[in-house]
Design a protein around this motif. Sequence first.
Motif, PDB file in Angstrom:
ATOM      1  N   ILE A  74       0.805  -1.228   0.000  1.00 29.82           N
ATOM      2  CA  ILE A  74       0.000   0.000   0.000  1.00 29.82           C
ATOM      3  C   ILE A  74       0.834   1.272   0.000  1.00 29.82           C
ATOM      4  O   ILE A  74       0.313   2.354  -0.300  1.00 29.82           O
ATOM      5  CB  ILE A  74      -0.950   0.027   1.215  1.00 29.82           C
ATOM      6  CG1 ILE A  74      -0.149  -0.007   2.531  1.00 29.82           C
ATOM      7  CG2 ILE A  74      -1.949  -1.113   1.135  1.00 29.82           C
ATOM      8  CD1 ILE A  74      -1.014   0.119   3.765  1.00 29.82           C
ATOM      9  N   THR A  77       0.699   3.297  -3.149  1.00 37.15           N
ATOM     10  CA  THR A  77      -0.623   3.889  -3.367  1.00 37.15           C
ATOM     11  C   THR A  77      -0.753   5.203  -2.623  1.00 37.15           C
ATOM     12  O   THR A  77      -1.216   6.209  -3.185  1.00 37.15           O
ATOM     13  CB  THR A  77      -1.728   2.919  -2.908  1.00 37.15           C
ATOM     14  OG1 THR A  77      -1.652   1.724  -3.680  1.00 37.15           O
ATOM     15  CG2 THR A  77      -3.104   3.543  -3.072  1.00 37.15           C
ATOM     16  N   HIS A 107      -7.179   4.446  -8.351  1.00 37.19           N
ATOM     17  CA  HIS A 107      -6.195   4.040  -7.352  1.00 37.19           C
ATOM     18  C   HIS A 107      -6.696   2.833  -6.563  1.00 37.19           C
ATOM     19  O   HIS A 107      -5.924   1.918  -6.261  1.00 37.19           O
ATOM     20  CB  HIS A 107      -5.900   5.205  -6.403  1.00 37.19           C
ATOM     21  CG  HIS A 107      -4.868   6.156  -6.918  1.00 37.19           C
ATOM     22  ND1 HIS A 107      -3.553   5.797  -7.124  1.00 37.19           N
ATOM     23  CD2 HIS A 107      -4.963   7.473  -7.263  1.00 37.19           C
ATOM     24  CE1 HIS A 107      -2.881   6.840  -7.569  1.00 37.19           C
ATOM     25  NE2 HIS A 107      -3.701   7.865  -7.671  1.00 37.19           N
ATOM     26  N   VAL A 108      -7.977   2.826  -6.221  1.00 31.88           N
ATOM     27  CA  VAL A 108      -8.538   1.695  -5.470  1.00 31.88           C
ATOM     28  C   VAL A 108      -8.472   0.420  -6.303  1.00 31.88           C
ATOM     29  O   VAL A 108      -8.006  -0.630  -5.833  1.00 31.88           O
ATOM     30  CB  VAL A 108      -9.997   1.996  -5.065  1.00 31.88           C
ATOM     31  CG1 VAL A 108     -10.663   0.729  -4.512  1.00 31.88           C
ATOM     32  CG2 VAL A 108     -10.042   3.089  -4.013  1.00 31.88           C
ATOM     33  N   THR A 111      -4.843  -0.758  -6.888  1.00 35.98           N
ATOM     34  CA  THR A 111      -4.276  -1.317  -5.659  1.00 35.98           C
ATOM     35  C   THR A 111      -4.823  -2.711  -5.398  1.00 35.98           C
ATOM     36  O   THR A 111      -4.081  -3.629  -5.025  1.00 35.98           O
ATOM     37  CB  THR A 111      -4.585  -0.411  -4.461  1.00 35.98           C
ATOM     38  OG1 THR A 111      -4.025   0.885  -4.697  1.00 35.98           O
ATOM     39  CG2 THR A 111      -3.990  -0.972  -3.175  1.00 35.98           C
ATOM     40  N   MET A 112      -6.120  -2.894  -5.596  1.00 30.56           N
ATOM     41  CA  MET A 112      -6.733  -4.200  -5.368  1.00 30.56           C
ATOM     42  C   MET A 112      -6.163  -5.246  -6.328  1.00 30.56           C
ATOM     43  O   MET A 112      -5.827  -6.362  -5.922  1.00 30.56           O
ATOM     44  CB  MET A 112      -8.245  -4.105  -5.516  1.00 30.56           C
ATOM     45  CG  MET A 112      -8.919  -3.298  -4.413  1.00 30.56           C
ATOM     46  SD  MET A 112     -10.723  -3.355  -4.510  1.00 30.56           S
ATOM     47  CE  MET A 112     -11.046  -5.087  -4.160  1.00 30.56           C
ATOM     48  N   THR A 115      -2.546  -6.100  -5.423  1.00 31.69           N
ATOM     49  CA  THR A 115      -2.478  -6.864  -4.181  1.00 31.69           C
ATOM     50  C   THR A 115      -2.962  -8.290  -4.382  1.00 31.69           C
ATOM     51  O   THR A 115      -2.359  -9.245  -3.868  1.00 31.69           O
ATOM     52  CB  THR A 115      -3.312  -6.177  -3.093  1.00 31.69           C
ATOM     53  OG1 THR A 115      -2.842  -4.827  -2.920  1.00 31.69           O
ATOM     54  CG2 THR A 115      -3.185  -6.905  -1.769  1.00 31.69           C
ATOM     55  N   SER A 155      -7.376  -0.375   1.106  1.00 31.01           N
ATOM     56  CA  SER A 155      -7.131   0.529  -0.023  1.00 31.01           C
ATOM     57  C   SER A 155      -7.726   1.903   0.232  1.00 31.01           C
ATOM     58  O   SER A 155      -7.063   2.930   0.031  1.00 31.01           O
ATOM     59  CB  SER A 155      -7.709  -0.067  -1.308  1.00 31.01           C
ATOM     60  OG  SER A 155      -7.074  -1.274  -1.654  1.00 31.01           O
ATOM     61  N   TRP A 156      -8.978   1.938   0.693  1.00 28.98           N
ATOM     62  CA  TRP A 156      -9.606   3.225   0.956  1.00 28.98           C
ATOM     63  C   TRP A 156      -8.935   3.954   2.119  1.00 28.98           C
ATOM     64  O   TRP A 156      -8.748   5.176   2.075  1.00 28.98           O
ATOM     65  CB  TRP A 156     -11.094   3.049   1.238  1.00 28.98           C
ATOM     66  CG  TRP A 156     -11.930   3.014  -0.003  1.00 28.98           C
ATOM     67  CD1 TRP A 156     -12.678   1.977  -0.460  1.00 28.98           C
ATOM     68  CD2 TRP A 156     -12.088   4.071  -0.956  1.00 28.98           C
ATOM     69  NE1 TRP A 156     -13.297   2.320  -1.641  1.00 28.98           N
ATOM     70  CE2 TRP A 156     -12.959   3.597  -1.964  1.00 28.98           C
ATOM     71  CE3 TRP A 156     -11.587   5.373  -1.061  1.00 28.98           C
ATOM     72  CZ2 TRP A 156     -13.328   4.379  -3.059  1.00 28.98           C
ATOM     73  CZ3 TRP A 156     -11.947   6.153  -2.160  1.00 28.98           C
ATOM     74  CH2 TRP A 156     -12.806   5.652  -3.137  1.00 28.98           C
ATOM     75  N   THR A 158      -5.809   3.687   2.944  1.00 31.56           N
ATOM     76  CA  THR A 158      -4.521   4.148   2.433  1.00 31.56           C
ATOM     77  C   THR A 158      -4.681   5.411   1.594  1.00 31.56           C
ATOM     78  O   THR A 158      -3.903   6.365   1.720  1.00 31.56           O
ATOM     79  CB  THR A 158      -3.870   3.041   1.587  1.00 31.56           C
ATOM     80  OG1 THR A 158      -3.696   1.877   2.389  1.00 31.56           O
ATOM     81  CG2 THR A 158      -2.532   3.492   1.049  1.00 31.56           C
TER      82      THR A 158
END
Length: 253
Positions: A74, A77, A107-108, A111-112, A115, A155-156, A158
């Motif tokens: 994260i 991000t 970005h969400v 990142t998902m 990951t 994610s949110w 971060t």
Amino acid sequence: MNVIAASLADSATMMRRNFRHTMRNPLTLLNAIIMPIFLMFLMVYVLGGGFSVGTDYVDYATPGLIIMSIGYGIGPTATGVNSDMTTGFINRLRVMDVSRAAVLNAHVIATMLRTLAAITLIIGVAFLMGFSPSASFPEWLGAIGIVVLTVLAISWLTIAAGLAAKSPESAGILGVPLMLLPFLSSAFVPAGKMGPGVREFAEYQPFTPIIETLRGFLNGTPSAGTTITAIAWCVGLSLIGYLWARASFKKRA
């Protein structure tokens, strides 16, 4: 093109931008893989023999390492979303017919996906080390579901922390607590075997029910109560992160 379709198209464009940035800096993905794998070798082959957990230690530790791997991916991000704000990228979007909220959505999603790719590789390594889950197909779906919810929540959070930071450097530091908190959970040793104070903290912090839920699904022994608690934590943290991110984004953009 209606508003929803336009927002989705803008989000897809921004997501491609994020993936190009990732490809230019593959250390972003490697860091999320190498550190959890190093910890896996350390805990299973070096320290694991010192813990009595009632099962093969690799089976016990793998769920915790899966959740820990989320925290190691994260940092970029938080830095990236802060850079978008501080370098004027968002300001340039003001004169364009582009949804600025698409930046956060991209970005969400990016990142998902990064990951989940890292987690897939980590599970593959765990199988090579002797990981032998007893999950049925529905239980695997449950395990995947709790992982996705956890990644979404972190994610949110971060992104919200990245927006709140004053600089990209400080944004990266804000993700450190999310990397360290799983160490004070049941990731590597049952909370009941911890000392006073630490035991209570481990039992009531969010990562313990999330890890125990994932462990239960993978071992074929899911608990309804623990699962509900884990889902409640994930939904609550996602909502907090989303509202915090939207408020910070609106204030700064």
